[in-house]
Design a protein around this motif. Sequence first.
Motif, PDB file in Angstrom:
ATOM      1  N   VAL B 202      69.216 -69.248  56.070  1.00 19.98           N
ATOM      2  CA  VAL B 202      67.887 -69.480  55.501  1.00 19.98           C
ATOM      3  C   VAL B 202      66.904 -68.512  56.159  1.00 19.98           C
ATOM      4  O   VAL B 202      66.912 -68.348  57.376  1.00 19.98           O
ATOM      5  CB  VAL B 202      67.409 -70.935  55.748  1.00 19.98           C
ATOM      6  N   VAL B 203      66.083 -67.858  55.347  1.00 21.38           N
ATOM      7  CA  VAL B 203      65.055 -66.970  55.890  1.00 21.38           C
ATOM      8  C   VAL B 203      63.687 -67.395  55.344  1.00 21.38           C
ATOM      9  O   VAL B 203      63.524 -67.586  54.140  1.00 21.38           O
ATOM     10  CB  VAL B 203      65.318 -65.494  55.517  1.00 21.38           C
ATOM     11  N   VAL B 204      62.741 -67.578  56.259  1.00 20.75           N
ATOM     12  CA  VAL B 204      61.368 -67.868  55.876  1.00 20.75           C
ATOM     13  C   VAL B 204      60.582 -66.578  56.089  1.00 20.75           C
ATOM     14  O   VAL B 204      60.398 -66.135  57.223  1.00 20.75           O
ATOM     15  CB  VAL B 204      60.774 -68.992  56.754  1.00 20.75           C
ATOM     16  N   GLY B 205      60.162 -65.949  54.991  1.00 21.78           N
ATOM     17  CA  GLY B 205      59.466 -64.665  55.098  1.00 21.78           C
ATOM     18  C   GLY B 205      57.970 -64.852  54.976  1.00 21.78           C
ATOM     19  O   GLY B 205      57.504 -65.602  54.112  1.00 21.78           O
ATOM     20  N   GLY B 206      57.232 -64.182  55.846  1.00 24.07           N
ATOM     21  CA  GLY B 206      55.775 -64.317  55.814  1.00 24.07           C
ATOM     22  C   GLY B 206      55.094 -62.994  55.532  1.00 24.07           C
ATOM     23  O   GLY B 206      55.558 -61.945  55.963  1.00 24.07           O
ATOM     24  N   GLY B 207      53.980 -63.037  54.828  1.00 22.02           N
ATOM     25  CA  GLY B 207      53.237 -61.833  54.501  1.00 22.02           C
ATOM     26  C   GLY B 207      51.786 -61.912  54.920  1.00 22.02           C
ATOM     27  O   GLY B 207      51.388 -62.805  55.679  1.00 22.02           O
ATOM     28  N   ARG B 208      51.017 -60.996  54.380  1.00 27.09           N
ATOM     29  CA  ARG B 208      49.626 -60.850  54.752  1.00 27.09           C
ATOM     30  C   ARG B 208      48.805 -62.109  54.458  1.00 27.09           C
ATOM     31  O   ARG B 208      47.766 -62.330  55.051  1.00 27.09           O
ATOM     32  CB  ARG B 208      49.038 -59.648  53.995  1.00 27.09           C
ATOM     33  N   GLY B 209      49.330 -62.931  53.544  1.00 32.03           N
ATOM     34  CA  GLY B 209      48.643 -64.179  53.227  1.00 32.03           C
ATOM     35  C   GLY B 209      48.476 -65.086  54.435  1.00 32.03           C
ATOM     36  O   GLY B 209      47.648 -65.998  54.426  1.00 32.03           O
ATOM     37  N   GLU B 212      46.628 -63.999  60.020  1.00 37.76           N
ATOM     38  CA  GLU B 212      46.702 -63.437  61.376  1.00 37.76           C
ATOM     39  C   GLU B 212      48.007 -63.822  62.062  1.00 37.76           C
ATOM     40  O   GLU B 212      48.687 -64.769  61.657  1.00 37.76           O
ATOM     41  CB  GLU B 212      45.510 -63.852  62.232  1.00 37.76           C
ATOM     42  N   ALA B 213      48.336 -63.052  63.100  1.00 34.59           N
ATOM     43  CA  ALA B 213      49.633 -63.181  63.757  1.00 34.59           C
ATOM     44  C   ALA B 213      49.904 -64.616  64.204  1.00 34.59           C
ATOM     45  O   ALA B 213      51.004 -65.141  64.018  1.00 34.59           O
ATOM     46  CB  ALA B 213      49.699 -62.234  64.955  1.00 34.59           C
ATOM     47  N   GLU B 214      48.896 -65.273  64.778  1.00 38.15           N
ATOM     48  CA  GLU B 214      49.089 -66.611  65.350  1.00 38.15           C
ATOM     49  C   GLU B 214      49.581 -67.598  64.302  1.00 38.15           C
ATOM     50  O   GLU B 214      50.301 -68.541  64.602  1.00 38.15           O
ATOM     51  CB  GLU B 214      47.781 -67.143  65.967  1.00 38.15           C
ATOM     52  N   ASN B 215      49.164 -67.356  63.042  1.00 31.65           N
ATOM     53  CA  ASN B 215      49.530 -68.313  61.999  1.00 31.65           C
ATOM     54  C   ASN B 215      51.012 -68.311  61.662  1.00 31.65           C
ATOM     55  O   ASN B 215      51.489 -69.192  60.963  1.00 31.65           O
ATOM     56  CB  ASN B 215      48.696 -68.058  60.738  1.00 31.65           C
ATOM     57  N   PHE B 216      51.742 -67.328  62.185  1.00 29.31           N
ATOM     58  CA  PHE B 216      53.193 -67.346  61.973  1.00 29.31           C
ATOM     59  C   PHE B 216      53.831 -68.548  62.645  1.00 29.31           C
ATOM     60  O   PHE B 216      54.976 -68.898  62.367  1.00 29.31           O
ATOM     61  CB  PHE B 216      53.841 -66.027  62.437  1.00 29.31           C
ATOM     62  N   VAL B 237      52.705 -56.958  57.390  1.00 27.09           N
ATOM     63  CA  VAL B 237      52.445 -57.652  58.659  1.00 27.09           C
ATOM     64  C   VAL B 237      53.143 -56.976  59.850  1.00 27.09           C
ATOM     65  O   VAL B 237      52.698 -57.088  60.981  1.00 27.09           O
ATOM     66  CB  VAL B 237      52.796 -59.162  58.588  1.00 27.09           C
ATOM     67  N   VAL B 238      54.221 -56.254  59.549  1.00 24.93           N
ATOM     68  CA  VAL B 238      54.867 -55.483  60.622  1.00 24.93           C
ATOM     69  C   VAL B 238      53.961 -54.306  60.998  1.00 24.93           C
ATOM     70  O   VAL B 238      53.712 -54.037  62.179  1.00 24.93           O
ATOM     71  CB  VAL B 238      56.273 -54.997  60.202  1.00 24.93           C
TER      72      VAL B 238
END
Lengths: 250, 322
Positions: B202-209, B212-216, B237-238
């Motif tokens: 399972v991969v949870v991918g996060g983007g600019r939405g 900010e970094a902390e919200n990961f 985000v990278v």
Amino acid sequence: MKIAVCIKRVPDTETRIRIGADGKSIDQSGVKFVLNPYDEIAIEEALQLKEKSGDGEVVAIALGTEESQETIRTALAMGADRGILLQTDVAPVNPVTVAKALAAELDGAGYDLILFGKVSVDDGSQAVGTVVSELLGLPSVSAIGGLETADGKGTAEREIEGGVEVVEFSLPAVLTAEKGLNEPRYPALRGIMMAKKKPLEVKPVEVSDEGITVVELALPAERPEGRIVGEGPDAVPALIEALRTEAKVL
Amino acid sequence: MANVLAVLEQRGGALKQVSHEVVTAARTVADASGGGVDALVLGPSGIDVSGVGAYGADRVIVVEGDDLRLYQPEAYAAATVAQTQSGDYAAVLMSATAMGKDLAPRVAGRLDCPLAADVTELEWSDGIVVSRPWYSGKAIAKLEIAAAPCVVSVRPNVVNPIERAHDGAAEKAPPADVEVRARTVEIKEPEKARLDVTEAPVVVGGGRGLKEAENFALLEELADALGTAAVGASRAVVDAGWRSHAEQVGQTGKTVSPQLYIAVGISGAIQHLAGMRTSKVIVAINKDGDAPIFKVADYGIVGDLFEVVPRLTQEIKNLRGG
Ligand SMILES: Cc1cc2nc3c(=O)[nH]c(=O)nc-3n(C[C@H](O)[C@H](O)[C@H](O)COP(=O)(O)OP(=O)(O)OC[C@H]3O[C@@H](n4cnc5c(N)ncnc54)[C@H](O)[C@@H]3O)c2cc1C
Ligand SMILES: Nc1ncnc2c1ncn2[C@@H]1O[C@H](COP(=O)(O)O)[C@@H](O)[C@H]1O
């Protein structure tokens, strides 16, 4: 330091791929071609190493059609000193074939380092650089995200699943560049002007690609139409239900 | 008749899951052609290879050495080539992991034979026939390989391991004598080891939405609730420095094929889709109902991720807890 960088002309990553009339290649009409993004990183690394060592030469080498001259000019505009086009109309399917043609040019030319991109974004074999190192009998480290060199030795870092491998090697060597190694520079206007005057040698080469042939090139199967299960947090239970009972992944 | 050599992979002296995928793929080719499967294991002494026969290996050849604990490119290549030349193999198969992507071209270069890298399908029809992504999966090339041997690396996660019991008797072979000019000295591992995006089911991918970094942290919590999950990232985000490049999914990042990919606050740019469109099930969470990610998603929720994701995490915890 005398450094070679092998570079490839590839379709821009924005390209929407259409299959050509032969069913075995892409329709190139309207496709914009660029320098392979990973090869930009390799060039940048070569330029930085040359700048640090205070002297030396960076040679950009491409195997490809006449149009690859443009790609080499981009490398020259970034700062490479000269270019070599190994010209052929054959686009090999086997990465070993590409490697052989490049190795024949590189062999005995006295390079301290031979750099490649990690992967070409069209065939995506992630192979040519490493095969070249084997053909030339040189040590190599692939997909490096960090590099230090001193006194004929180097240390490179390569990312692996859940960690980073640290590899020590001796020069001359072959390295392939992963994203993160550096931030490639954009060619400045001055560089672009100067690139026009830098030497670009064109050498016709015979390439025979054997043992592996394309039967068919097709677009990937469309994903079946999905659905919006709902809006906002209240849709979460319906999503979970679908993942459990329909998709069976939870 | 095609005998196949399956090169397995160990880490820390234990065989990796991808090894079963490679043996399964090798067995399928061997069965279709009336050949056999030999598995090759390189590593420190004491690796448990007793389970390899269950997936279809007729023999397991073990090359042991203290200096084979880590992947050593020259020694591994030499031993693989020696084994290939000692038998009558139509193909050398391995997984297209970080190791396989380095080892496969070495073996093909030394044997001067065709290489098909990162294949997603492999079959036998009077010869090895493979499918592999071109243009980062925007097209699929079907290739016929006429030469024997050939080297094929198989994308992780695309072969379902199947148990088909064969003998799998282990025998030892000596390590090759090599001049070492490139040596892997260590593996640096992060303190909090999470699964790699290419290996996780399972991969949870996060983007600019995510803003900010902390919200990961929201995605980390979701991944923790899901259990065996990795966190992935869009290039945006990278590039912004919120996440490491190791997590980037896409054309200039990693290609992933998990059972489940959850795209959170990712628009679905063509380069991102190239890296995850072969996932078995795709879920998208995005506040913009017109975002292109919904075109490839099996299930979508249109909404604010800062409301949807915590709820999802909670519901999954409830499910797992109860
Ligand atoms: C050569 C090249 C290579 C590239 N390689 C890659 C690659 O490998 N991988 C990659 O990912 N990209 C790659 N890109 C970049 C790609 O083109 C996109 O720019 C990138 O994928 C966009 O990332 P994103 O979806 O996170 O950001 P955006 O496109 O900005 O999308 C953010 C999304 O978040 C949504 N959103 C915002 N706020 C919320 C909220 N509160 N709740 C829910 N949703 C919200 C928005 O509706 C939007 O859809 C590459 C580009 C180039 C030129
Ligand atoms: N035709 C070519 N000419 C020059 N270099 C190439 C060519 N094809 C591949 N390369 C180099 O090899 C790297 C890896 O390519 P590949 O093995 O095709 O993924 C690229 O990033 C380039 O550095």
